[in-house]
Design an enzyme around this catalytic site. Structure first.
Site, mmCIF file in Angstrom:
data_model
loop_
_atom_site.group_PDB
_atom_site.id
_atom_site.type_symbol
_atom_site.label_atom_id
_atom_site.label_comp_id
_atom_site.label_asym_id
_atom_site.label_seq_id
_atom_site.Cartn_x
_atom_site.Cartn_y
_atom_site.Cartn_z
ATOM 1 N N CYS A 335 0.779 -1.242 0.000
ATOM 2 C CA CYS A 335 0.000 0.000 0.000
ATOM 3 C C CYS A 335 0.814 1.298 0.000
ATOM 4 O O CYS A 335 0.467 2.230 -0.736
ATOM 5 C CB CYS A 335 -1.028 0.004 1.134
ATOM 6 S SG CYS A 335 -0.596 -0.912 2.590
ATOM 7 N N ARG A 364 7.469 -10.956 4.985
ATOM 8 C CA ARG A 364 7.077 -10.766 6.378
ATOM 9 C C ARG A 364 7.796 -11.793 7.235
ATOM 10 O O ARG A 364 7.877 -12.975 6.877
ATOM 11 C CB ARG A 364 5.562 -10.926 6.551
ATOM 12 C CG ARG A 364 4.761 -9.883 5.789
ATOM 13 C CD ARG A 364 3.268 -10.054 5.977
ATOM 14 N NE ARG A 364 2.533 -9.128 5.129
ATOM 15 C CZ ARG A 364 1.196 -9.103 5.034
ATOM 16 N NH1 ARG A 364 0.482 -9.962 5.728
ATOM 17 N NH2 ARG A 364 0.616 -8.233 4.245
ATOM 18 N N GLN A 382 1.198 -10.826 -3.144
ATOM 19 C CA GLN A 382 -0.145 -10.372 -2.801
ATOM 20 C C GLN A 382 -0.796 -9.779 -4.041
ATOM 21 O O GLN A 382 -0.212 -8.912 -4.694
ATOM 22 C CB GLN A 382 -0.068 -9.312 -1.704
ATOM 23 C CG GLN A 382 -0.930 -9.629 -0.521
ATOM 24 C CD GLN A 382 -0.835 -8.592 0.580
ATOM 25 O OE1 GLN A 382 -0.113 -7.610 0.490
ATOM 26 N NE2 GLN A 382 -1.567 -8.808 1.635
ATOM 27 N N ASP A 384 -2.747 -7.452 -4.760
ATOM 28 C CA ASP A 384 -3.278 -6.257 -4.109
ATOM 29 C C ASP A 384 -3.983 -5.338 -5.108
ATOM 30 O O ASP A 384 -3.680 -5.335 -6.294
ATOM 31 C CB ASP A 384 -2.120 -5.463 -3.504
ATOM 32 C CG ASP A 384 -2.244 -5.338 -2.004
ATOM 33 O OD1 ASP A 384 -3.369 -5.392 -1.517
ATOM 34 O OD2 ASP A 384 -1.209 -5.204 -1.335
ATOM 35 N N HIS A 386 -5.517 -1.067 -4.809
ATOM 36 C CA HIS A 386 -5.855 0.103 -3.997
ATOM 37 C C HIS A 386 -6.783 0.972 -4.821
ATOM 38 O O HIS A 386 -6.460 1.365 -5.938
ATOM 39 C CB HIS A 386 -4.584 0.839 -3.573
ATOM 40 C CG HIS A 386 -3.687 -0.033 -2.749
ATOM 41 N ND1 HIS A 386 -2.565 -0.645 -3.263
ATOM 42 C CD2 HIS A 386 -3.786 -0.425 -1.449
ATOM 43 C CE1 HIS A 386 -2.007 -1.379 -2.319
ATOM 44 N NE2 HIS A 386 -2.708 -1.264 -1.218
ATOM 45 N N LYS A 465 -12.305 -4.062 8.169
ATOM 46 C CA LYS A 465 -12.239 -4.833 6.938
ATOM 47 C C LYS A 465 -13.349 -5.876 6.879
ATOM 48 O O LYS A 465 -13.936 -6.248 7.897
ATOM 49 C CB LYS A 465 -10.883 -5.527 6.806
ATOM 50 C CG LYS A 465 -10.561 -6.499 7.930
ATOM 51 C CD LYS A 465 -9.204 -7.173 7.724
ATOM 52 C CE LYS A 465 -8.906 -8.141 8.873
ATOM 53 N NZ LYS A 465 -7.712 -8.953 8.629
ATOM 54 N N HIS A 511 -8.351 -0.962 0.332
ATOM 55 C CA HIS A 511 -7.365 -1.998 0.050
ATOM 56 C C HIS A 511 -8.169 -3.270 -0.222
ATOM 57 O O HIS A 511 -9.134 -3.540 0.495
ATOM 58 C CB HIS A 511 -6.480 -2.296 1.270
ATOM 59 C CG HIS A 511 -5.817 -1.110 1.883
ATOM 60 N ND1 HIS A 511 -4.450 -0.922 1.839
ATOM 61 C CD2 HIS A 511 -6.306 -0.068 2.592
ATOM 62 C CE1 HIS A 511 -4.142 0.180 2.486
ATOM 63 N NE2 HIS A 511 -5.246 0.712 2.962
#
Length: 639
Positions: A335, A364, A382, A384, A386, A465, A511
């Site tokens: 992000c 991570r 990921q 992802d 946005h 979320k 997200h």
């Protein structure tokens, strides 16, 4: 008279001093037979709890998680009682015995090293205790009395736990028959409620999780209300073991894990086929839904992560390096990079909603003990996105995102349930921002008519979320998709757009991920399909088996024709019996196995054996190719 508010909002009046059990009997006799515990003003309690003030009461059956935990917590006490009965000469000392997801355990210190045979004996004794239908009696005593009792019993671990409590604390004990344990509860009314149980394994566990302490024996088990439910669960576990993605990943040569990179998976050519097909599909769907793809750097400097809040709220999960004597971090999330891409241009309200997707590799730090195949790794991609929107677009954009989720998950035959996760303790932002964001997600779910549960305190540190839990072919659930509403990060990065009034305004950001992690999603699909991928995902879609060497040229001619048309095809021309090669092709989960001999060469055909179908059928090669192309184009799972 007390006023008791039930879960549906209705209010009942009862006399003060009535137990929850007596109250539920007044509400419904049939419900009273099923209820295991109750929530009183949000706190789970025994049914023997006395109602002495106006409150909210929710009855908990085995259908509710807290009801299951009460029953399985009782099962752990039955386990401890059985061990105490059977092994009086083995210096048994009890540690802790909680309920856990899908079962329970008890940590025990004893001279005897327990075996599988011992587990059978313990389970047999547990069933005797269930038949005895012993009432569980709750009692509060002073800390001094509790210490004296457990010291006399020789329960040193219980004594240590009590010593950690305040001197003025009241200590809760539960007694069933001759057995008394230190426990805060809650429990079901009697041992007879635990009608179906199974001990599963014994493992080592350090006292209080510290390797500095003694290694204890941890006995794992599970319990259900009904034997049929237990049998179904045990069958699911057997199926899960057969489908273990680590085992199938090795057998199908999809990926491997190595001690040179713990938690960092290595994808093989077959695995890359599956991975790339998932990525191709992701790109195709997102193009139709109006997304643009971006790519952001893997390493960025400390200042960025301080601005985003990750440095303060996520640092323990990150990897770091130094460049030119400055602190940098390997990104754990995509992000912040997306913020910089948005900020590189001035945007108008006409640009919004702006949907930017990224297949970003993130890292991570996970503890080595938590690593698990592709499900828990230290680096993953990921999928992802946005989404930058105006406040007025929030609900429409959430609905648009769920439409995308519906399409993707239905492609894999996966159904889902939704969970709304609210503000965690370690969070950023004001109460007002969090309340507005949470209400926006709740309204979107309710207006869509989508059932959901609340997961208190499990939101991201920057916003609430919606999590999407997928149900696979054997009934397990997996958390994959997420929609997170973020009103904080646009403010931290000073993101703006020019509104219709010509003034600058703050966008809202969503997200969201669909797969969650491509690596984890591949693991889920391996287990969901038991390695038998639908044709469009299969690493090898067609395997051609020439009966003898003289049929090999024809087999390779067919291979070239299919390969040129985009099919993934191999020829097995080894000098082995045809039946052996057919069986091996089936073991490798090949969707279509073609056998070619004299007759097929003469007729321009092939004997086609579909995966999972015993008999073969003869097809013209061109007809077969057209058939397979249609299956691939439709992403059909059916043959």
């Amino acid at each position: 008279m007390l006023k008791i508010t039930l879960k549906d909002g209705s209010v009942r009046e009862v006399e003060a001093g009535v137990s929850v059990l007596d109250f539920v009997k007044q509400v419904s006799n049939s419900l009273a037979k099923k209820v295991l515990a109750a929530k009183i003003d949000g706190e789970t309690k025994d049914l023997t709890t006395v109602l002495d003030k106006d409150c909210a009461v929710e009855f908990l059956t085995f259908e509710e998680a807290d009801g299951r935990w009460a029953l399985r917590h009782t099962a752990s006490h039955i386990l401890a009682q059985a061990v105490k009965r059977l092994y009086k000469e083995d210096n048994v000392k009890l540690a802790i015995g909680p309920a856990i997801d899908n079962g329970f355990y008890y940590d025990i210190d004893m001279d005897r090293q327990l075996s599988e045979a011992d587990l059978k004996d313990i389970e047999k004794e547990m069933k005797k205790i269930v038949k005895e239908n012993l009432k569980l009696e709750r009692k509060e005593v002073s800390r001094a009395d509790a210490l004296k009792m457990f010291e006399e019993m020789g329960e040193s671990y219980k004594v240590e736990l009590i010593n950690d409590l305040p001197e003025d604390a009241l200590i809760t004990l539960y007694t069933q028959g001759e057995f008394t344990d230190l426990c805060a509860g809650p429990h079901v009314l009697s041992t007879g409620k635990v009608k179906a149980l199974k001990l599963q394994s014994v493992a080592g566990a350090y006292w209080r999780g510290s390797e500095k302490n003694k290694m204890l024996q941890r006995i794992y088990g599970t319990a259900f209300e009904k034997q049929a439910d237990l049998d179904e669960y045990l069958h699911m576990l057997e199926e899960a073991a057969k489908r273990d993605h680590r085992k199938l990943g090795k057998e199908l040569d999809l990926f491997s894990l190595h001690e040179e990179g713990p938690g960092f998976p290595f994808f093989h050519p077959n695995g890359m086929v599956v991975r790339n097909e998932l990525i191709n599909y992701w790109r195709e769907v997102h193009r139709r839904y109006g997304y643009q793809e971006i790519k952001t750097p893997m390493i960025m400097n400390r200042k960025l992560w301080e601005t985003s809040g990750h440095w303060d709220h996520y640092k323990e999960n990150m990897y770091f390096t130094k460049i030119d004597d400055e602190d940098y971090a390997v990104k754990p999330m995509n992000c912040p990079g997306g913020m910089l891409v948005y900020k590189s241009h001035q945007h108008s309200y006409r640009d919004l909603p702006l949907r930017m997707g990224e297949l970003g590799l993130v890292h991570r730090h996970e503890l080595s003990g938590a690593l698990h195949g592709l499900f828990r790794v230290r680096n993953f991609t990921q999928d992802d996105a946005h989404l930058f929107i105006t406040p007025a677009q929030i609900e429409d954009e959430i609905q648009h995102t769920i439409d995308l989720f519906d399409e993707v998950y239905s492609t894999f035959g996966l159904k889902y349930t939704a969970e709304l996760s609210t503000r965690p303790e370690d969070s950023m932002g004001s109460d007002e921002i969090w309340e507005n964001a949470t209400n926006a997600l709740r309204n979107a779910l309710e207006h869509r008519g989508l059932k959901y549960v609340i997961n208190e305190g499990d939101g991201a540190f920057y916003g609430p979320k919606i999590d999407f839990h997928l149900r696979d072919s054997i009934g397990r659930t997996w958390q994959c998709g997420t929609i997170q509403l973020d009103m904080l990060m646009p403010e931290k990065f000073d993101l703006t757009y020019v509104g219709e009034d010509g003034e600058k305004h703050r966008p809202v950001m969503l997200h969201r991920v669909v797969y969650g992690s491509i690596e984890r999603f591949i693991g889920i699909l391996i287990e969901n399909y038991a390695g038998a991928f639908p044709t469009w995902l299969a690493p090898v879609q067609v395997r051609i088996l020439p009966i003898t060497d003289k049929h090999a040229d024809y087999a390779y001619e067919l291979k070239k024709k299919m390969f040129d048309l985009g099919l993934r095809v191999e020829v097995d021309d080894r000098n082995e019996k045809t039946g052996y090669k057919i069986r091996e092709s089936q073991v490798k989960k090949t969707p279509y196995t073609l056998v070619v001999g004299d007759q097929e060469m003469a007729d321009g055909t092939a004997a086609v054996r579909k995966r999972g179908v015993k008999d073969s059928e003869t097809m013209k090669v061109d007809d077969f190719i057209k058939y397979v192309q249609e299956k691939i184009a439709s992403k059909s799972e059916e043959f």
